[in-house]
Design an enzyme around this catalytic site. Structure first.
Site, PDB file in Angstrom:
ATOM      1  CE1 TYR A 174      -7.106  -1.389  -7.095  1.00 18.25           C
ATOM      2  CE2 TYR A 174      -7.692  -3.708  -7.220  1.00 18.25           C
ATOM      3  CZ  TYR A 174      -6.977  -2.689  -6.623  1.00 18.25           C
ATOM      4  OH  TYR A 174      -6.133  -2.948  -5.578  1.00 18.25           O
ATOM      5  CE  LYS A 233      -4.741   3.609  -6.526  1.00 18.07           C
ATOM      6  NZ  LYS A 233      -5.648   2.539  -6.077  1.00 18.07           N
ATOM      7  CB  CYS A 268      -0.921  -0.041   1.218  1.00 16.82           C
ATOM      8  SG  CYS A 268      -1.780   1.498   1.502  1.00 16.82           S
ATOM      9  CB  CYS A 321      -3.267   2.639  -1.610  1.00 16.88           C
ATOM     10  SG  CYS A 321      -3.468   0.955  -1.025  1.00 16.88           S
ATOM     11  CG  HIS A 361     -28.999  22.405  -4.011  1.00 19.70           C
ATOM     12  ND1 HIS A 361     -29.131  21.596  -5.113  1.00 19.70           N
ATOM     13  CD2 HIS A 361     -29.174  23.680  -4.459  1.00 19.70           C
ATOM     14  CE1 HIS A 361     -29.399  22.344  -6.174  1.00 19.70           C
ATOM     15  NE2 HIS A 361     -29.413  23.611  -5.796  1.00 19.70           N
ATOM     16  CD  GLU A 394      -7.031   2.233  -9.195  1.00 23.30           C
ATOM     17  OE1 GLU A 394      -7.922   2.425  -8.363  1.00 23.30           O
ATOM     18  OE2 GLU A 394      -5.937   1.698  -8.877  1.00 23.30           O
ATOM     19  CD  GLU A 402     -28.635  18.331  -4.637  1.00 19.34           C
ATOM     20  OE1 GLU A 402     -29.608  18.622  -3.934  1.00 19.34           O
ATOM     21  OE2 GLU A 402     -28.019  19.162  -5.343  1.00 19.34           O
TER      22      GLU A 402
HETATM   23  P1  FAD Z   1       1.395  -6.224   1.856  1.00 21.78           P
HETATM   24  O1  FAD Z   1       1.073  -4.799   2.091  1.00 21.78           O
HETATM   25  O2  FAD Z   1       1.772  -6.619   0.476  1.00 21.78           O
HETATM   26  O3  FAD Z   1       2.564  -6.585   2.872  1.00 21.78           O
HETATM   27  C1  FAD Z   1       3.225  -7.813   2.834  1.00 21.78           C
HETATM   28  C2  FAD Z   1       4.676  -7.575   3.222  1.00 21.78           C
HETATM   29  O4  FAD Z   1       5.288  -8.827   3.512  1.00 21.78           O
HETATM   30  C3  FAD Z   1       5.501  -6.954   2.101  1.00 21.78           C
HETATM   31  O5  FAD Z   1       6.080  -5.752   2.566  1.00 21.78           O
HETATM   32  C4  FAD Z   1       6.557  -8.007   1.771  1.00 21.78           C
HETATM   33  O6  FAD Z   1       7.812  -7.447   1.447  1.00 21.78           O
HETATM   34  C5  FAD Z   1       6.650  -8.784   3.080  1.00 21.78           C
HETATM   35  N1  FAD Z   1       7.083 -10.180   2.951  1.00 21.78           N
HETATM   36  C6  FAD Z   1       6.635 -11.117   2.087  1.00 21.78           C
HETATM   37  N2  FAD Z   1       7.211 -12.304   2.332  1.00 21.78           N
HETATM   38  C7  FAD Z   1       8.061 -12.111   3.382  1.00 21.78           C
HETATM   39  C8  FAD Z   1       8.935 -12.967   4.114  1.00 21.78           C
HETATM   40  N3  FAD Z   1       9.020 -14.274   3.836  1.00 21.78           N
HETATM   41  N4  FAD Z   1       9.653 -12.423   5.121  1.00 21.78           N
HETATM   42  C9  FAD Z   1       9.566 -11.102   5.430  1.00 21.78           C
HETATM   43  N5  FAD Z   1       8.757 -10.251   4.772  1.00 21.78           N
HETATM   44  C10 FAD Z   1       7.992 -10.763   3.775  1.00 21.78           C
HETATM   45  N6  FAD Z   1      -5.958  -1.278  -1.685  1.00 21.78           N
HETATM   46  C11 FAD Z   1      -6.833  -0.315  -1.298  1.00 21.78           C
HETATM   47  O7  FAD Z   1      -7.514  -0.475  -0.287  1.00 21.78           O
HETATM   48  N7  FAD Z   1      -6.975   0.839  -2.023  1.00 21.78           N
HETATM   49  C12 FAD Z   1      -6.243   1.081  -3.135  1.00 21.78           C
HETATM   50  O8  FAD Z   1      -6.392   2.134  -3.755  1.00 21.78           O
HETATM   51  C13 FAD Z   1      -5.304   0.105  -3.549  1.00 21.78           C
HETATM   52  N8  FAD Z   1      -4.528   0.302  -4.635  1.00 21.78           N
HETATM   53  C14 FAD Z   1      -3.590  -0.614  -4.990  1.00 21.78           C
HETATM   54  C15 FAD Z   1      -2.793  -0.371  -6.104  1.00 21.78           C
HETATM   55  C16 FAD Z   1      -1.851  -1.281  -6.497  1.00 21.78           C
HETATM   56  C17 FAD Z   1      -0.980  -0.980  -7.693  1.00 21.78           C
HETATM   57  C18 FAD Z   1      -1.692  -2.490  -5.765  1.00 21.78           C
HETATM   58  C19 FAD Z   1      -0.658  -3.496  -6.178  1.00 21.78           C
HETATM   59  C20 FAD Z   1      -2.474  -2.751  -4.647  1.00 21.78           C
HETATM   60  C21 FAD Z   1      -3.440  -1.823  -4.252  1.00 21.78           C
HETATM   61  N9  FAD Z   1      -4.276  -2.038  -3.157  1.00 21.78           N
HETATM   62  C22 FAD Z   1      -5.190  -1.085  -2.781  1.00 21.78           C
HETATM   63  C23 FAD Z   1      -4.217  -3.305  -2.394  1.00 21.78           C
HETATM   64  C24 FAD Z   1      -3.427  -3.132  -1.103  1.00 21.78           C
HETATM   65  O9  FAD Z   1      -2.161  -2.575  -1.395  1.00 21.78           O
HETATM   66  C25 FAD Z   1      -3.287  -4.475  -0.399  1.00 21.78           C
HETATM   67  O10 FAD Z   1      -4.572  -5.025  -0.206  1.00 21.78           O
HETATM   68  C26 FAD Z   1      -2.602  -4.369   0.946  1.00 21.78           C
HETATM   69  O11 FAD Z   1      -1.333  -3.789   0.826  1.00 21.78           O
HETATM   70  C27 FAD Z   1      -2.481  -5.768   1.577  1.00 21.78           C
HETATM   71  O12 FAD Z   1      -1.761  -5.700   2.777  1.00 21.78           O
HETATM   72  P2  FAD Z   1      -0.987  -6.979   3.302  1.00 21.78           P
HETATM   73  O13 FAD Z   1      -0.447  -6.588   4.640  1.00 21.78           O
HETATM   74  O14 FAD Z   1      -1.804  -8.176   3.186  1.00 21.78           O
HETATM   75  O15 FAD Z   1       0.217  -7.185   2.275  1.00 21.78           O
END
Ligand code: FAD
Length: 462
Positions: free
Chosen positions: A176, A50, A42, A47, A434, A180, A439
């Site tokens: 999406y 972007k 994110c 997010c 309004h 975007e 609205e």
């Molecule tokens: P992540 O945020 O991906 O975090 C997982 C972390 O784990 C990463 O930092 C990774 O490096 C780390 N990791 C992985 N494996 C290991 C390991 N073995 N050891 C140590 N670290 C590890 N959502 C919205 O709500 N609104 C939006 O506008 C939106 N726009 C988006 C635009 C794009 C281009 C993308 C790709 C996604 C978007 N999302 C949006 C989705 C949102 O980013 C994700 O739903 C959210 O980040 C999920 O969080 P998470 O904690 O599950 O995973």
């Protein structure tokens, strides 16, 4: 057995950071490992960067439109490098806050990859660490299609490291992120082609919204190519050539695969911990986010359920309260309001017309209009669509959908009402603000149609 930590979190993204921070606040001994960037997708490649780029396109268009409102504005062009510098500085600031938040709450952090040795032991960089409970919050990774030349294509992460705006872009995918990215790159001056396999983009969204976004983007000059898929990418004379399944070709300076994301479980050693996944690699969890090992939990994109940041943080918070706060609770996956930051954006909550009609008879209210701002600016492709889907039996609003300026901001409030079970009568008795577009949601008086109504003979038989 004495463990090193009460909770070890793998992944410092939205889900992991929230769960770790709140758990530590409840007094648990918590550690988090993050292998790439604090704050996860994110903050770093999703997010936040972007939305900054969406804002950049909006400024350009507002500056162009200002003339109609009497302003003399001269636009000399867009400086990609200046935007990138400001964007990257903001990301660095936010990522730093995530790291500091954890340390400030007494969480031990590891800048390292973590993998399972057994169901209570992790290899974290060069250390072996044990934990009573483990949370897998490793997110997802963008996928390329398996076609010749796929390695020449970019994934969504790459938008945020491009040194300059590519002049001609092909975007593969109809989700999406694809739309975007199309609006961002087109809004900054690129020629954009989007190609997707279905007749309409945005599978899963309401059909009227899907059709309206096609109309809006096409009118603005984005080339949408439905019912096709790429078959090959090749480098020809310094540019890229994309062959399509309909035998057409597109020349491009950059090709983006926006063709879905897979859960990040590859190489985690889940087999050593006895944690099961779906065929796509998503961790299988129960309603409490427990995996096949009751002391190993998973949430966020790695369970591939509702892949949105607020869902990841809400479930992470609820899990921390449940495990360590003596406040067992769940975050609901129902009626999650969400947005697509196209231009104009989409906001949506609840059921699409198709989903609602499959459950029973519904009344459908729809309006389309040109917002006041664009009656003046004359900008094309800015028609607003608003839609309510109402249960005929209960009068409850089952779904609300909008394509139009401020749709994301408007839908947050509508989401509260729909989540509380508001009826159409509740909407109708609300006095509008309004003059706004919002609205219209409380003045939709004329039913456009009904749906999901069984023919009389079939209804009588049921
Ligand atoms: P992540 O945020 O991906 O975090 C997982 C972390 O784990 C990463 O930092 C990774 O490096 C780390 N990791 C992985 N494996 C290991 C390991 N073995 N050891 C140590 N670290 C590890 N959502 C919205 O709500 N609104 C939006 O506008 C939106 N726009 C988006 C635009 C794009 C281009 C993308 C790709 C996604 C978007 N999302 C949006 C989705 C949102 O980013 C994700 O739903 C959210 O980040 C999920 O969080 P998470 O904690 O599950 O995973």
């Amino acid at each position: 057995m004495a463990y090193d930590f009460d909770l070890f979190v793998i992944g410092g993204g939205s889900a992991g950071v929230r769960c770790a921070r709140i758990s530590a606040g409840h007094g648990a001994r918590v550690a988090v490992a993050e292998e790439r960037f604090w704050g996860g997708t994110c903050v770093n490649v999703g997010c936040v960067p972007k939305k900054i780029m969406v804002n950049a396109t909006e400024y350009g268009q507002w500056a162009e439109d200002a003339a109609a409102f009497g302003w003399d504005v001269e636009i000399k062009g867009h400086d990609w490098a200046r935007l990138a510098t400001r964007r990257n500085a903001e990301i660095e600031r936010l990522s730093g806050i995530y790291g500091r938040l954890l340390k400030g709450n007494g969480v031990t952090t590891f800048d390292a990859r973590a993998t399972f040795v057994d169901d209570h032991t992790l290899q974290v960089g060069d250390q072996r660490i044990t934990a009573e409970r483990i949370l897998i919050a490793t997110g997802g990774t963008a996928q390329r299609l398996d076609i010749p030349g796929a390695e020449l294509g970019l994934i969504s992460d790459d938008l945020f490291t491009l040194p300059a705006l590519p002049r001609r872009v092909v975007i593969i995918g109809g989700g999406y992120i694809a739309l975007e990215f199309a609006c961002i790159l087109h809004g900054l001056g690129a020629e954009v082609d989007v190609m997707y396999r279905a007749a309409l983009p945005l599978r899963g969204f309401d059909a009227d919204v899907r059709a309206e976004v096609v109309e809006a983007l096409t009118t603005q000059g984005i080339n949408l190519n439905p019912d096709v898929s790429p078959t090959r990418i090749a480098r020809v004379d310094g540019h890229l050539m994309v062959n399509m399944s309909n035998n057409f070709m597109r020349e491009a300076d950059a090709v983006f695969f926006c063709t879905g994301r897979l859960p990040n479980t590859h190489g985690l050693g889940l087999d050593k911990a006895g944690v099961t996944t779906t065929a796509e690699g998503a961790i299988v969890v129960d309603e409490e986010h427990r995996s096949s090992q009751p002391h190993i939990y998973a949430l966020g994109d790695v369970i591939d359920r509702v892949n949105l940041t607020p869902m990841a943080t809400a479930t992470g918070h609820a899990l921390a309260d449940t495990l360590f706060g003596n406040k067992p609770r769940r975050a609901s996956y129902d009626n999650v309001a969400t947005a697509v930051f196209t231009n104009p954006p989409i906001g949506t909550v609840g059921l699409s017309e198709e989903e609602a009609a499959a459950r029973g008879p519904v009344d459908v209210y729809v309006t389309r209009f040109t917002p006041m701002r664009h009656s003046i600016s004359g900008r094309k492709g800015r028609r607003t669509l608003m839609k309510l889907i109402v249960c005929q039996k209960t009068d409850r609003v089952l779904g609300a959908h909008m394509l139009g300026e401020d749709a994301a901001e408007i839908m947050q409030g509508i989401g509260i009402a729909v989540g509380m079970g508001a009826t159409k009568a509740d909407f109708d008795r609300t006095i509008g603000i309004h003059p706004t577009a919002a609205e219209e949601f409380v003045t939709l008086r004329t039913r456009a149609r009904e749906a999901g109504v069984l023919p009389p003979a079939q209804a009588a038989a049921e």
